[in-house]
Structures are given as structure tokens and as C-alpha cells.
Design an enzyme around this catalytic site. Structure first.
Site, short mmCIF file in Angstrom:
data_model
loop_
_atom_site.label_atom_id
_atom_site.label_comp_id
_atom_site.label_asym_id
_atom_site.label_seq_id
_atom_site.Cartn_x
_atom_site.Cartn_y
_atom_site.Cartn_z
CE LYS A 251 -7.21 -1.72 -9.33
NZ LYS A 251 -6.64 -3.01 -9.34
NE ARG A 325 -1.20 -6.27 -0.77
CZ ARG A 325 -1.08 -7.33 -1.48
NH1 ARG A 325 0.14 -8.04 -1.36
NH2 ARG A 325 -2.12 -7.58 -2.28
#
Ligand code: BES
Ligand code: MN
Ligand code: ZN
Length: 476
Positions: A251, A325
Site C-alpha cells: 500500500k 477475501r
């Protein structure tokens, strides 16, 4: 903080009186005619004044309470009472004329608003002094029972807030596991799966996320059996990424510190388990936490890797930052193999796209069962946690087809919250009732509200507890 309910005033403590504008002619201020004579008050929102040496009290705060009709306005006034009097050591709040439910809601709001996380402040003189609040009025002692129940829920919310606020160097997956074990003294059976056990179970998607971190991955399972054994359990699953650096798909550094809250889903689940067990709910509830840290490292998974999930389906990792996920996928498979869920609800700070769509007002609710979705949204409405229905459709599902594996872990540029939900949906068996709450925008409060101070919100605890509560009432 000590909360007491009594029926007479104590003249040495500071008094707080509410000036209510419109509540079936009920207004605690009417019991203090001298104040009314001395001040020209309208009772409108946020009107505040403090008097000294009047009506035998050394200090009186008067708080405009507006109309006080909705539940949240009662809770908010509780938060405002805390705010106006947090530097008094001990206060009494006049609630003359109010019903027991209203008094309990005010006390609940006060408790929720009084939360602070000061553990790492070495100089504490700025922190609040208030440690005792007495509610005084004819229905006060009756209010205690209602409040005791609400206070259980507040304790669950506080646990969730503490965990979200805790920095990731302290709250590692292992430390989270220790916290989960702590629930065993409330009658919750806690089981921990370590990396060896996870490997044996084939939970490779979850393990792949954690393999770039020096901190070991875990799954924590909490079982609370408050109903007959034969009653199918609610199953809550939480994303517990204790820090999400993005992995090799690192990130950007701006705001990366926020990613300590990427275990907001797991916090909501453990907080709900605490609330539910504290209030001795007559329901069976299982909480499962996927606890990992997503870091870049020589051992970290790479974009392009293919991993076999516990379900047997293979996943091509396009972006290692779409890690939540993968963690949830294996947890969802695990709970379907292990239990016969009444319904499964997962909570996760899953996508930035969810925040783009709904901001910080609503979490998105996805799922395969309209009734469950409606029940969750209704539970959220009752507890003033905003939840909004989101779509599942074949088109989103198609976007995550992979050229070389069964699926890939990202979709195209648009609809990121929906393709993430579609990914999770591929791990749900036909006939299993399931909902997914993307709480990315709701886990952290940036501005501060009367019942939600800045920082970790504990979002979801109250909705989950309420869902179980509503169910308990429906089978009675
Ligand atoms: N934990 C983040 C989602 C998130 C972002 C929550 C910002 C709260 C605030 C999640 O793991 C993530 O990084 N998602 C990616 C997915 C993308 C790579 C497909 C995102 O949303 O950018
Ligand atoms: Mn991520
Ligand atoms: Zn994440």
C-alpha cells in the site's frame, strides 16, 4: 465507571438537569423552579449552562435536550451529559418523569460516550475524572434492570473498540488469540487452530496471506451454547488482519497506519460473543476469527501465485492486497464443514470500494438470502448501526474468472465491493444462508460523535447481538 439508580438527591454531588422541549409534557427541569426563574432557557439542542449554589446544590449543569423522542436522541443526550460533566468526579442526573426505558437508554449512551483509550498516554491529567453517575427519578430503580442488559452489550462494544485501537505491534494474531481465550471465563468454549493444524485442514488461502509476516497465523473458534444442543447456531466470521500493509502489492505510505483497524470484523465478532455470553442469551452462537498479518517479505506470497483453498477451489493471486477475501474464504469453508449454521454472517473491512460507495454512514450488506439480509438491516436499524443492501449478480461473479485457476482474487476496476462479495459467494454451498457485511467505512470514527468517540467504533457488535436477541424473542 459506576452507574447507580436512586430515588433521592445528594446535595454534595454536581447535579445535571435535562431541559426537554417536547416529551409528553415531561421535563425534569420543572422540579427546579428557581432555575427556570433565573435563566431564560429554550431547551433546544446543545444549550448548556452551569449554575453554582442554587436550590441547595453546589453546582448544576443544565443541558438542552431538544425533543428526546428517538432512541438515538436519548443515547446522544447520555453522551452529552458525559461531555459536560466529565471533569466532575461524581454527578447525579435528574431523570424525573422519564420512563425506565428512556432512563436506561440515556445511561447506555453515557457509557458508550465515556469510552476512551488512554493506555499509552504517560501523562493522564487530561483524561476525565468522572467515575460515578447516579440517575435520580421515580422510575430509576426500575431502569436498572433494562440498563444491566444494555451494559453487557456496551462491554462487548468496549472490547471491540479496545482491539481496534490497539496498535499492530502489540495486537498480533497471537495476542488476539489470548484475548479470545479470555472469553472462556464467560462460558464460551474457545478453540485455537495454529499453523500446523491449519495446514492439515488445507486452509492454504488463509496461510498464504500470513506467510510474509514474522507473526504466526491463527484461527480462533468461540462456541457459546445458550440453547438446546439441537438448535442450529448462528455463525459469525470475522476478518482479523491485524495489520494490512498490502503484502508485496504494498500500500502507499500515506494513511497506512489506519490499516491496524483491518481486524474490525474480528473485533465485532469477539465483541458480540462477549455481549451475548454476558447477557446469557438463549441461543447458540459460534464466532470464528481469521487472524493473520499481511506483510511484504522474502517469504510473502506474490502476485501470480496460485493457491488451493480449503474448499478445493484454486485461487490466482492477482493482488496480494486483496487478502481479506482469502482469509474469509477458508474460514467460510471451515464453518460449513464443521457446523450446521442457521445462517453465516461474515464481517470484514474488506474493500476501499465500499467506502467509496457508502462513505462512513452505512456498511454494505451482501448475501444469498433476502430474509436474512432484511433481518440484519432491521437489527441494525434498532441499534442505530447503518446497513444498506448491496447487489450480488452473475456479472460480478464472471469478472473473477481466472485464465489459469478457478478464480482470481480481484475483479476489474469498478464495483470492487461487489466483486469481493462475489468471490466470497463462491465459497458458500447451495442452501446455506449467508450474509457478508463490508464494514470498511464503519470501523473507525474520525470526527467523534456523542456515543462514539474518535477511534475504534466496535461497529457490528450491537447489530449481531440484536439479531440474536430478535431471534430469541421470535422463538419464545
Ligand atoms: N483492508 C483493505 C480494505 C480497506 C481499505 C479498508 C481502506 C478500509 C479502508 C483491503 O484488504 C484491501 O486492501 N482491499 C483492496 C482490494 C483491491 C486490491 C482489489 C482495496 O480496496 O483497495
Ligand atoms: Mn488489503
Ligand atoms: Zn485488508
Amino acid at each position: 465507571m459506576k452507574i447507580l439508580f436512586c430515588d433521592s438527591y445528594n446535595h454534595t454531588d454536581t447535579l445535571v438537569v435535562l431541559n426537554i422541549k417536547e416529551k409528553k409534557n415531561i421535563n425534569p427541569l420543572k422540579s427546579f423552579p428557581n432555575i427556570l426563574k433565573n435563566l431564560n432557557l429554550t431547551g433546544s439542542h446543545n444549550e448548556k449552562s452551569t449554575l453554582v449554589n442554587i436550590d441547595g446544590f453546589s453546582k448544576i449543569h443544565i443541558l438542552g435536550a431538544g425533543k428526546l423522542q428517538k432512541k438515538q436522541s436519548l443515547r446522544n443526550i447520555g453522551g452529552k451529559i458525559y461531555d459536560i460533566s466529565k471533569n466532575d468526579k461524581s454527578i447525579q442526573v435528574s431523570v424525573a418523569g422519564l420512563s425506565k426505558q428512556d432512563i436506561a437508554q440515556i445511561a447506555y449512551g453515557l457509557i458508550l460516550g465515556s469510552y476512551s483509550f488512554t493506555k499509552y498516554k504517560t501523562v493522564k491529567n487530561e483524561s476525565a475524572k468522572l467515575d460515578k453517575v447516579s440517575f435520580v427519578g421515580e422510575n430509576s430503580s426500575e431502569a436498572k434492570k433494562c440498563f444491566d442488559n444494555l451494559n453487557c452489550i456496551a462491554q462487548g462494544v468496549f472490547l471491540a473498540r479496545d482491539l481496534v485501537n490497539e496498535p499492530a505491534n502489540v495486537l498480533t494474531p497471537e495476542k488476539f488469540v489470548e484475548t479470545a481465550k479470555g472469553l472462556s471465563k464467560l462460558g464460551v468454549k474457545v478453540k485455537i487452530l495454529n499453523e500446523d493444524e491449519l495446514k492439515k485442514l488445507g486452509m492454504n488461502a488463509l496461510l498464504a496471506v500470513g506467510q510474509g509476516s514474522a507473526n504466526k497465523s491463527y484461527v480462533a473458534i468461540m462456541e457459546y451454547m445458550g440453547a438446546k444442543e439441537s438448535e442450529n447456531p448462528f455463525v459469525f466470521v470475522g476478518k482479523g488482519v491485524t495489520f494490512d500493509a498490502g503484502g508485496i502489492s504494498l500500500k502507499p505510505s500515506g494513511g497506512m497506519e489506519d490499516m491496524k483497524f483491518d481486524m474490525g470484523g474480528a473485533s465485532a465478532v469477539i465483541g458480540a460473543m462477549k455481549a451475548i455470553s454476558l447477557r446469557k442469551a438463549k441461543a447458540n452462537v459460534i464466532g470464528v476469527l481469521g487472524l493473520v498479518e499481511n506483510m511484504p517479505d522474502g517469504l510473502a506470497q506474490r502476485p501470480g501465485d496460485v493457491v488451493a483453498s480449503m474448499s478445493g477451489q484454486t485461487i490466482e493471486v492477482i493482488n496480494t492486497d486483496a487478502e481479506g477475501r482469502m482469509v474469509l474464504a477458508d474460514c467460510l469453508t471451515y464453518v460449513q464443514k464443521k457446523y450446521k449454521p442457521r445462517s453465516i454472517i461474515d464481517l470484514a473491512t474488506l474493500t476501499g470500494a465500499m467506502m467509496v460507495a457508502l462513505g462512513q454512514e452505512y456498511a454494505g450488506v451482501f448475501g444469498n438470502n433476502d430474509e436474512l439480509k432484511q433481518n440484519i438491516i432491521k437489527a441494525g436499524d434498532s441499534e442505530v448501526e447503518g446497513l444498506w443492501p448491496m447487489p450480488m449478480s452473475k456479472a460480478y461473479n464472471k469478472e473473477i474468472n481466472s485464465n489459469i485457476a478457478d478464480m482470481k482474487n480481484t475483479g476489474s476496476k469498478w464495483g470492487g465491493a461487489c466483486t469481493a462479495a462475489a468471490f466470497l459467494g463462491r465459497f458458500i454451498n447451495d442452501g446455506t444462508s449467508w450474509a457478508h457485511l463490508d464494514i470498511a467505512g464503519m470501523a473507525w470514527e474520525y470526527k467523534g460523535k456523542p456515543t462514539t468517540p474518535k477511534g475504534g467504533v466496535g461497529f457490528g457488535v450491537r447489530t449481531l447481538d440484536r439479531l440474536v436477541w430478535d431471534w430469541e424473542r421470535s422463538v419464545k
